[in-house]
Design a protein around this motif. Structure first.
Motif, PDB file in Angstrom:
ATOM      1  N   CYS A  43      -7.958   7.681 -10.429  1.00 15.98           N
ATOM      2  CA  CYS A  43      -8.213   7.328  -8.994  1.00 15.98           C
ATOM      3  C   CYS A  43      -8.614   5.741  -9.067  1.00 15.98           C
ATOM      4  CB  CYS A  43      -9.450   7.940  -8.563  1.00 15.98           C
ATOM      5  SG  CYS A  43      -9.391   9.666  -8.407  1.00 15.98           S
ATOM      6  N   PHE A  44      -7.684   5.179  -8.141  1.00 17.62           N
ATOM      7  CA  PHE A  44      -7.780   3.605  -8.021  1.00 17.62           C
ATOM      8  C   PHE A  44      -8.460   3.351  -6.584  1.00 17.62           C
ATOM      9  CE2 PHE A  44      -4.221   1.954 -11.114  1.00 17.62           C
ATOM     10  CZ  PHE A  44      -5.156   2.293 -12.126  1.00 17.62           C
ATOM     11  N   LYS A  45      -9.480   2.539  -6.692  1.00 16.25           N
ATOM     12  CA  LYS A  45     -10.085   1.880  -5.419  1.00 16.25           C
ATOM     13  C   LYS A  45      -9.140   0.515  -5.295  1.00 16.25           C
ATOM     14  CE  LYS A  45     -13.644   0.778  -2.409  1.00 16.25           C
ATOM     15  NZ  LYS A  45     -13.485  -0.773  -2.215  1.00 16.25           N
ATOM     16  N   VAL A  46      -8.553   0.370  -4.128  1.00 20.07           N
ATOM     17  CA  VAL A  46      -7.889  -1.095  -4.173  1.00 20.07           C
ATOM     18  C   VAL A  46      -8.050  -1.559  -2.974  1.00 20.07           C
ATOM     19  CG1 VAL A  46      -5.654  -1.989  -4.320  1.00 20.07           C
ATOM     20  CG2 VAL A  46      -5.959  -0.012  -5.553  1.00 20.07           C
ATOM     21  N   ASP A  47      -8.393  -3.191  -2.923  1.00 23.41           N
ATOM     22  CA  ASP A  47      -8.435  -4.073  -1.888  1.00 23.41           C
ATOM     23  C   ASP A  47      -7.120  -4.910  -1.891  1.00 23.41           C
ATOM     24  OD1 ASP A  47     -11.041  -3.142  -1.495  1.00 23.41           O
ATOM     25  OD2 ASP A  47     -11.928  -4.897  -2.611  1.00 23.41           O
ATOM     26  N   PRO A  85      -0.008 -14.437   5.495  1.00 22.19           N
ATOM     27  CA  PRO A  85      -1.417 -14.194   6.272  1.00 22.19           C
ATOM     28  C   PRO A  85      -1.385 -12.830   6.846  1.00 22.19           C
ATOM     29  CG  PRO A  85       0.782 -14.961   7.613  1.00 22.19           C
ATOM     30  CD  PRO A  85       1.102 -15.026   5.940  1.00 22.19           C
ATOM     31  N   GLY A  86      -2.252 -12.268   7.488  1.00 19.56           N
ATOM     32  CA  GLY A  86      -2.421 -10.961   7.868  1.00 19.56           C
ATOM     33  C   GLY A  86      -4.072 -10.374   7.931  1.00 19.56           C
ATOM     34  N   SER A  87      -4.029  -9.181   7.549  1.00 22.43           N
ATOM     35  CA  SER A  87      -5.459  -8.515   7.687  1.00 22.43           C
ATOM     36  C   SER A  87      -5.461  -7.853   6.199  1.00 22.43           C
ATOM     37  CB  SER A  87      -5.626  -7.706   8.832  1.00 22.43           C
ATOM     38  OG  SER A  87      -4.613  -6.461   8.722  1.00 22.43           O
ATOM     39  N   ASP A  88      -6.869  -7.731   5.769  1.00 23.44           N
ATOM     40  CA  ASP A  88      -7.287  -7.184   4.403  1.00 23.44           C
ATOM     41  C   ASP A  88      -7.472  -5.906   4.626  1.00 23.44           C
ATOM     42  OD1 ASP A  88      -6.656  -9.795   3.689  1.00 23.44           O
ATOM     43  OD2 ASP A  88      -8.962 -10.218   3.589  1.00 23.44           O
ATOM     44  N   PHE A  89      -7.274  -4.951   3.693  1.00 25.23           N
ATOM     45  CA  PHE A  89      -7.617  -3.523   3.936  1.00 25.23           C
ATOM     46  C   PHE A  89      -7.680  -2.889   2.401  1.00 25.23           C
ATOM     47  CE2 PHE A  89      -3.141  -3.578   3.766  1.00 25.23           C
ATOM     48  CZ  PHE A  89      -2.597  -2.311   2.776  1.00 25.23           C
ATOM     49  N   GLY A  95       0.762  -1.231   0.055  1.00 20.76           N
ATOM     50  CA  GLY A  95       0.135   0.073   0.069  1.00 20.76           C
ATOM     51  C   GLY A  95       1.075   1.242   0.109  1.00 20.76           C
ATOM     52  N   SER A  96       2.159   1.301   0.572  1.00 14.39           N
ATOM     53  CA  SER A  96       2.964   2.362   0.008  1.00 14.39           C
ATOM     54  C   SER A  96       3.339   2.694  -1.261  1.00 14.39           C
ATOM     55  CB  SER A  96       4.412   1.964   0.699  1.00 14.39           C
ATOM     56  OG  SER A  96       4.386   1.583   2.128  1.00 14.39           O
ATOM     57  N   HIS A  97       3.647   3.907  -1.277  1.00 11.67           N
ATOM     58  CA  HIS A  97       3.654   4.571  -2.819  1.00 11.67           C
ATOM     59  C   HIS A  97       4.941   5.701  -2.740  1.00 11.67           C
ATOM     60  CE1 HIS A  97       0.775   7.406  -1.192  1.00 11.67           C
ATOM     61  NE2 HIS A  97       1.192   8.355  -2.010  1.00 11.67           N
ATOM     62  N   THR A  98       5.179   5.721  -3.892  1.00 10.62           N
ATOM     63  CA  THR A  98       6.355   6.761  -4.305  1.00 10.62           C
ATOM     64  C   THR A  98       5.940   7.309  -5.597  1.00 10.62           C
ATOM     65  OG1 THR A  98       8.670   7.003  -4.624  1.00 10.62           O
ATOM     66  CG2 THR A  98       7.775   5.121  -5.320  1.00 10.62           C
ATOM     67  N   THR A  99       6.613   8.631  -5.843  1.00  9.40           N
ATOM     68  CA  THR A  99       6.280   9.252  -7.262  1.00  9.40           C
ATOM     69  C   THR A  99       7.743   8.793  -8.130  1.00  9.40           C
ATOM     70  OG1 THR A  99       7.255  11.305  -6.425  1.00  9.40           O
ATOM     71  CG2 THR A  99       5.055  11.207  -6.499  1.00  9.40           C
ATOM     72  N   LYS A 100       8.650   8.358  -7.328  1.00 10.26           N
ATOM     73  CA  LYS A 100       9.748   7.953  -8.184  1.00 10.26           C
ATOM     74  C   LYS A 100       9.468   6.521  -8.987  1.00 10.26           C
ATOM     75  CE  LYS A 100      14.741   7.609  -7.925  1.00 10.26           C
ATOM     76  NZ  LYS A 100      15.606   6.421  -7.886  1.00 10.26           N
ATOM     77  N   LYS A 101       9.645   6.608 -10.336  1.00  8.85           N
ATOM     78  CA  LYS A 101       9.745   5.310 -10.862  1.00  8.85           C
ATOM     79  C   LYS A 101      10.504   4.225 -10.863  1.00  8.85           C
ATOM     80  CE  LYS A 101       8.628   3.946 -15.789  1.00  8.85           C
ATOM     81  NZ  LYS A 101       8.554   4.310 -17.187  1.00  8.85           N
ATOM     82  N   VAL A 133       3.210  -3.840  -3.638  1.00  6.41           N
ATOM     83  CA  VAL A 133       2.431  -4.935  -3.324  1.00  6.41           C
ATOM     84  C   VAL A 133       3.506  -6.096  -2.768  1.00  6.41           C
ATOM     85  CG1 VAL A 133       0.983  -6.868  -4.160  1.00  6.41           C
ATOM     86  CG2 VAL A 133       0.983  -4.286  -5.023  1.00  6.41           C
ATOM     87  N   GLU A 134       3.689  -6.377  -1.433  1.00  5.42           N
ATOM     88  CA  GLU A 134       4.586  -7.327  -0.816  1.00  5.42           C
ATOM     89  C   GLU A 134       4.404  -8.690  -1.280  1.00  5.42           C
ATOM     90  OE1 GLU A 134       5.846  -6.243   3.248  1.00  5.42           O
ATOM     91  OE2 GLU A 134       4.073  -5.456   3.064  1.00  5.42           O
ATOM     92  N   ASN A 135       5.434  -9.604  -0.960  1.00  4.20           N
ATOM     93  CA  ASN A 135       5.128 -10.765  -1.760  1.00  4.20           C
ATOM     94  C   ASN A 135       4.156 -11.687  -1.264  1.00  4.20           C
ATOM     95  OD1 ASN A 135       7.721 -10.649  -2.972  1.00  4.20           O
ATOM     96  ND2 ASN A 135       8.976 -12.113  -1.540  1.00  4.20           N
ATOM     97  N   HIS A 136       3.652 -11.447   0.105  1.00  7.12           N
ATOM     98  CA  HIS A 136       2.672 -12.507   0.400  1.00  7.12           C
ATOM     99  C   HIS A 136       1.242 -11.725   0.252  1.00  7.12           C
ATOM    100  CE1 HIS A 136       3.755  -9.376   3.610  1.00  7.12           C
ATOM    101  NE2 HIS A 136       2.529  -9.547   4.011  1.00  7.12           N
ATOM    102  N   ALA A 137       1.167 -10.669  -0.746  1.00  7.17           N
ATOM    103  CA  ALA A 137      -0.112  -9.866  -0.934  1.00  7.17           C
ATOM    104  C   ALA A 137      -0.770  -9.749  -2.224  1.00  7.17           C
ATOM    105  CB  ALA A 137       0.093  -8.451  -0.374  1.00  7.17           C
ATOM    106  N   PHE A 138      -1.847  -9.650  -2.264  1.00  5.46           N
ATOM    107  CA  PHE A 138      -2.760  -9.411  -3.465  1.00  5.46           C
ATOM    108  C   PHE A 138      -3.311  -8.123  -3.735  1.00  5.46           C
ATOM    109  CE2 PHE A 138      -3.177 -13.874  -2.725  1.00  5.46           C
ATOM    110  CZ  PHE A 138      -2.828 -14.376  -3.843  1.00  5.46           C
TER     111      PHE A 138
END
Length: 151
Positions: A109-113, A118-122, A70-76, A138-143
């Motif tokens: 504008c993106f809405k992202v689930d 393991p962990g919690s969804d947001f 979920g973190s983001h950056t403006t640097k490509k 998007v970390e290794n264990h995430a969708f």
């Protein structure tokens, strides 16, 4: 009237074969798979799904040592012979390869689930109307499931 036992024996042999193959696969372990951006194990690779009405790019490497899903950056991200793939509506990145980043272009504008394993969804919204393009981790264990792409 005689009842044949051939179908029953055929199904029993088929079931025994399936069990033998499953046991061998379990003992041998998973087959090696290609990894796009760093190492990941099948089922734990990052993946992005485009369930929106617009296409966007996914990239292999985050290229930073900090940040979480979920973190983001403006640097490509441009490290390690960076590769990207276009995700048309309805497409997904390959689940056996690691795709660590998706792009939210200026004006979108993106809405992202996010689903973590393991962990919690947001869920998170990225409003880039009148703002610079961003790249979202998007970390290794995430969708990441991009649900909509309009403001």
């Amino acid at each position: 009237m005689t009842v044949s036992t051939k179908p029953v024996l055929k199904h029993a042999r088929t079931a025994a074969t399936v069990v033998a193959i499953a046991t061998t696969a379990t003992l041998a372990g998973p087959a090696p798979t290609a990894s796009a951006g760093g190492s990941c194990r099948p089922g734990l690779c990052s993946q992005t799904w485009n369930d929106s009405g617009k296409g966007f790019y996914a990239r292999q490497n985050w290229c930073k040592s900090t940040g979480s899903t979920g973190s983001h950056t403006t640097k490509k991200p441009t490290c390690n012979n960076q590769k990207e793939t276009w995700l048309s509506p309805g497409e997904r990145t390959n689940g056996n390869r690691d795709w660590d980043v998706f792009q939210v272009k200026k004006g979108r504008c993106f809405k992202v689930d996010f689903e973590l394993n393991p962990g919690s969804d947001f869920s998170r919204k990225y409003n880039r109307k009148d703002k610079k393009t961003i790249y979202v981790k998007v970390e290794n264990h995430a969708f990441a499931k991009v649900r909509s792409s309009t403001c």
